[in-house]
Design a protein around this motif. Structure first.
Motif, mmCIF file in Angstrom:
data_model
loop_
_atom_site.group_PDB
_atom_site.id
_atom_site.type_symbol
_atom_site.label_atom_id
_atom_site.label_comp_id
_atom_site.label_asym_id
_atom_site.label_seq_id
_atom_site.Cartn_x
_atom_site.Cartn_y
_atom_site.Cartn_z
ATOM 1 N N GLN A 1 -51.812 -68.318 -149.068
ATOM 2 C CA GLN A 1 -52.374 -67.596 -147.939
ATOM 3 C C GLN A 1 -51.713 -68.079 -146.648
ATOM 4 O O GLN A 1 -51.679 -69.280 -146.379
ATOM 5 C CB GLN A 1 -53.889 -67.818 -147.870
ATOM 6 C CG GLN A 1 -54.644 -67.425 -149.117
ATOM 7 C CD GLN A 1 -54.847 -65.915 -149.214
ATOM 8 O OE1 GLN A 1 -54.658 -65.199 -148.247
ATOM 9 N NE2 GLN A 1 -55.231 -65.444 -150.382
ATOM 10 N N THR B 1 -54.622 -62.553 -142.193
ATOM 11 C CA THR B 1 -54.199 -63.324 -143.359
ATOM 12 C C THR B 1 -53.215 -62.515 -144.181
ATOM 13 O O THR B 1 -53.480 -61.364 -144.533
ATOM 14 C CB THR B 1 -55.406 -63.719 -144.224
ATOM 15 O OG1 THR B 1 -56.318 -64.473 -143.431
ATOM 16 C CG2 THR B 1 -54.963 -64.557 -145.417
ATOM 17 N N SER C 1 -51.830 -67.636 -142.554
ATOM 18 C CA SER C 1 -52.626 -67.142 -141.430
ATOM 19 C C SER C 1 -51.703 -66.837 -140.257
ATOM 20 O O SER C 1 -50.945 -67.706 -139.808
ATOM 21 C CB SER C 1 -53.681 -68.176 -141.029
ATOM 22 O OG SER C 1 -54.437 -67.719 -139.923
#
Length: 445
Positions: free
Chosen positions: A134, A161, A136
């Motif tokens: 992931q 995200t 950001s």
């Protein structure tokens, strides 16, 4: 019917320091010229005062007293592979100067290099993800100013995200499996039935399909003959991932060297892609609770579900997680265990898979630099620091020597162990398993 997302409050434009200085200097120069009787000060203050009045009138004419819409943050793609690039767009009001700044995260590259860009109305930046997981994007700091630079406002936009899936590596390995257990698929079985591989030409029997009649042999023998074929089966591939700990490379390793978790995730993605393209059923079981279990499935949808599960895994602080036990497995399942072979509970789980009748392959995902002290020959070791830092190379070298005993015992038990070095890592093991499947066996009396 879902309600639309709430709109953020408008931006209230505030006077800049330049506008305050221009108004103060302009008014002061005019006042001093009138009170002191010095008309030569009028040309010095009049341009600044005129600029301030034009900026104020422009703001009133454009209706910006109540604020302007908050810029919108968007990306062109939320899902990308390792090394892929996503375009980040900060859309503001036309005619306004928009400056956007994105904080740099680990294992990402920004364009421009420092993540800041100013543009008229809309600012476009790029984010390149160099590692799965992931990512950001944000929070993005946005500064909006008018064309004259007299009023401005700033705000932080909430982050977005990005889902970065492992690289789509294609294994350079055969698709044969030791024990096909399905009823239809791409693997040739030893059982005769519906298929495309010719088994024999035999006499026609009631119930045989007319389309399988061999007319050449029939015309030669004057008796109906038909083609008998082998059935084509699929199998169930179980990928077991060991995410109980993330082993980082040695300090002398090259920058960007993958950790054990990186190697595990990339090997899992490549193996799943390889067998799903062959038409097999692939499932995933994680021993370390980091990746959720994925039930067995086949086809492109299963590949997407599995890669999504891999990309949702988060790297934590490196704490050791307990091992989750796999209760049962179907006999004949091809089980590929991706592990650095350091946790005794994982070794026990491999033995349980063998005891349940699975065909087990172990993919070693320990970074090669761990326990390798060859680079230290002829170089003095650091004498300062804590004891863990001084004896770090020797400790890992001893641990790798102990691990060799585990690897030897697994191989003696019939479990092949191969190190993950890229797409061609599993080719020798799968070729040997395919050869062992077709080799003659001694019949038990």
């Amino acid at each position: 019917m879902s309600s639309p997302p709430p709109q953020p409050p408008p931006l209230r434009m505030r006077p800049t320091a330049a506008l305050v200085r221009a108004a103060a200097i302009g008014c002061g120069a005019l006042a001093l010229a009138v009170l002191a009787g010095r008309p030569e000060l009028i040309p010095a203050g009049l341009p600044l005062l005129a600029w301030a009045l034009v900026a104020l009138a422009r703001r009133i004419l454009r209706g910006e007293e109540q604020g302007i819409p908050t810029p919108r943050l968007s990306v062109n793609r939320r899902r990308l592979e390792e090394g892929g690039t996503a375009a980040v767009r900060v859309a503001g009001t036309p005619g306004m100067l928009v400056a956007a700044t994105i904080p740099r995260r680990g294992h990402t590259a920004l364009g421009p290099r420092h993540g800041s860009l100013g543009a008229d109305g809309t600012a476009g930046l790029r984010v390149s993800a160099q590692r799965w997981g992931q990512v950001s994007v944000g929070p993005v700091h946005v500064l909006v100013a008018d064309a004259l630079g007299a009023f401005r406002a700033q705000r932080e936009l909430p982050p977005l995200t990005l889902q970065v899936v492992p690289t789509a590596t294609v294994l350079d390995a055969p698709t044969e499996v030791p024990t096909p257990i399905g009823i239809s698929g791409a693997h040739l079985s030893s059982r005769r039935g519906d298929g495309t591989a010719l088994s024999e030409v035999r006499a026609f029997r009631p119930g045989d399909r007319l389309a399988r009649i061999n007319w050449r042999v029939t015309s030669r023998t004057r008796q109906l003959h038909t083609n008998a074929t082998f059935t084509e089966q699929d199998t169930e591939v179980l990928i077991v991932t060991d995410t109980t700990a993330d082993i980082i490379p040695a300090p002398w390793a090259e920058p960007g060297t993958p950790t054990s978790l990186d190697m595990t995730v990339r090997a899992t993605s490549a193996i799943a892609r390889h067998y799903l393209r062959a038409g097999d059923r692939v499932s995933l079981f994680d021993l370390g609770h980091l990746i959720g279990p994925v039930p067995a499935g086949s086809g492109p949808r299963q590949l997407r579900v599995l890669t999504d599960a891999l990309s949702r895994a988060h790297r934590d602080d490196g704490t050791l997680r307990p091992v989750r036990r796999l209760r049962s497995v179907r006999s004949g399942t091809l089980a590929v265990v991706c592990t650095p072979l350091l946790n005794p509970a994982t070794i026990t789980q491999i033995g349980d898979l063998v005891a349940h009748g699975a065909d087990v392959i172990v993919v070693d995902t320990l970074p090669p630099s761990i326990g390798d002290v060859s680079v230290l020959r002829g170089r003095p070791l650091r004498s300062g620091g804590a004891a863990s830092e001084r004896f770090w190379p020797e400790a890992w070298a001893l641990r790798r020597l102990l691990r060799r005993t585990t690897v030897r015992e697994l191989r003696e038990a019939g479990v092949p162990v191969t190190a993950w070095r890229g797409p061609s890592s599993l080719a020798p093991v799968l070729l040997s398993l395919s050869a062992a499947r077709s080799a003659p066996r001694r019949r038990r009396s």
